[in-house]
Scaffold this active site. Sequence first.
Site, short mmCIF file in Angstrom:
data_model
loop_
_atom_site.label_atom_id
_atom_site.label_comp_id
_atom_site.label_asym_id
_atom_site.label_seq_id
_atom_site.Cartn_x
_atom_site.Cartn_y
_atom_site.Cartn_z
N GLU A 1 -1.61 6.73 -5.63
CA GLU A 1 -0.60 7.70 -6.08
C GLU A 1 -0.99 8.20 -7.46
OE1 GLU A 1 3.46 6.43 -6.38
OE2 GLU A 1 3.53 5.61 -4.34
N GLU B 1 3.88 -1.61 -4.83
CA GLU B 1 4.33 -1.95 -6.19
C GLU B 1 5.17 -3.23 -6.25
OE1 GLU B 1 6.12 1.52 -7.92
OE2 GLU B 1 4.19 2.54 -8.13
#
EC number: 3.2.1.39
Length: 360
Positions: A265, A120
Amino acid sequence: MATSQIAIIVLLGLLVATNIHITEAQIGVCYGMMGNNLPSHSEVIQLYKSRNIRRLRLYDPNHGALNALRGSNIEVILGLPNVDVKHISSGMEHARWWVQKNVRDFWPHVKIKYIAVGNEISPVTGTSNLAPFQVPALVNIYKAIGEAGLGNDIKVSTSVDMTLIGNSYPPSQGSFRNDVRWFTDPIVGFLRDTRAPLLVNIYPYFSYSGNPGQISLPYALFTAPNVVVQDGSRQYRNLFDAMLDSVYAAMDRTGGGSVGIVVSESGWPSAGAFGATHENAQTYLRNLIQHAKEGSPRKPGPIETYIFAMFDENNKNPELEKHFGMFSPNKQPKYNLNFGVSERVWDITNSTASSLTSEI
């Protein structure tokens, strides 16, 4: 050939086909370690095996976990942590050392499938200082993997979130934010050229909890009874598909139409914030596991998907981040979930199939 023998052959064919289908659609689970009361690494890997979870994501090259994975036949996404990205980008010698210590020393006894270089990292979040080093780090690790003779076995990628998407509605109009194109375009180009997938963290929960007036709970939980979004000929009954397809569209617009996506995820918290309940979390996870076999309107077919996370982690913040686990730290399941046919059942099936074959 007797009718009973033909029936047995057909049955065996169906068993093989079912086994392949389950394998293709297999769900993985993220193994986070930010808790002070978690089981030992060997206990955790045994839990994965006993629950027929055949894919695992590690966020850093923890050698205790990697040693526990030896011989397990569990496929692994191995994370290169954000704190190491700048260092790895600075020279091939650092990338070679990292690959030797954390990949080569464990291969092939640990089935590393992907290396996720950073998690991220984004020019528009608190990790913006690392964004300029993302692609150089990807390139260096890719070269080091090739030099180690593993280029055909391990793909190098990075894990991104939805903050990079500027437009996501309708899904076919998905596009990256203009102010991050300098960052995303080279990543997409790298993945296209190396034939690696983009790892994407997709959380309908956060979209729903941030916009409950515009997004319905059934749409977020895969339980909407009717089409919610009509996008040309494509129909969307769940938010997960809409988010996923908006990323596919964004990559298509930047020359990455051939790049696949792994959902690295996805999960739903059971407590700690709006909409975070045990019932909602169980509903979401059950439906996600089933839906991973089906694909999205834009890309039908099994979606490689990793649930976040294996355990509740009491050292995470804010509060809701402590409650994403499928298991409590004492290894007791929080939900009634089915990850496919258990290894024990397949052992029985295989032995039965063997004996049946010998009688034909």
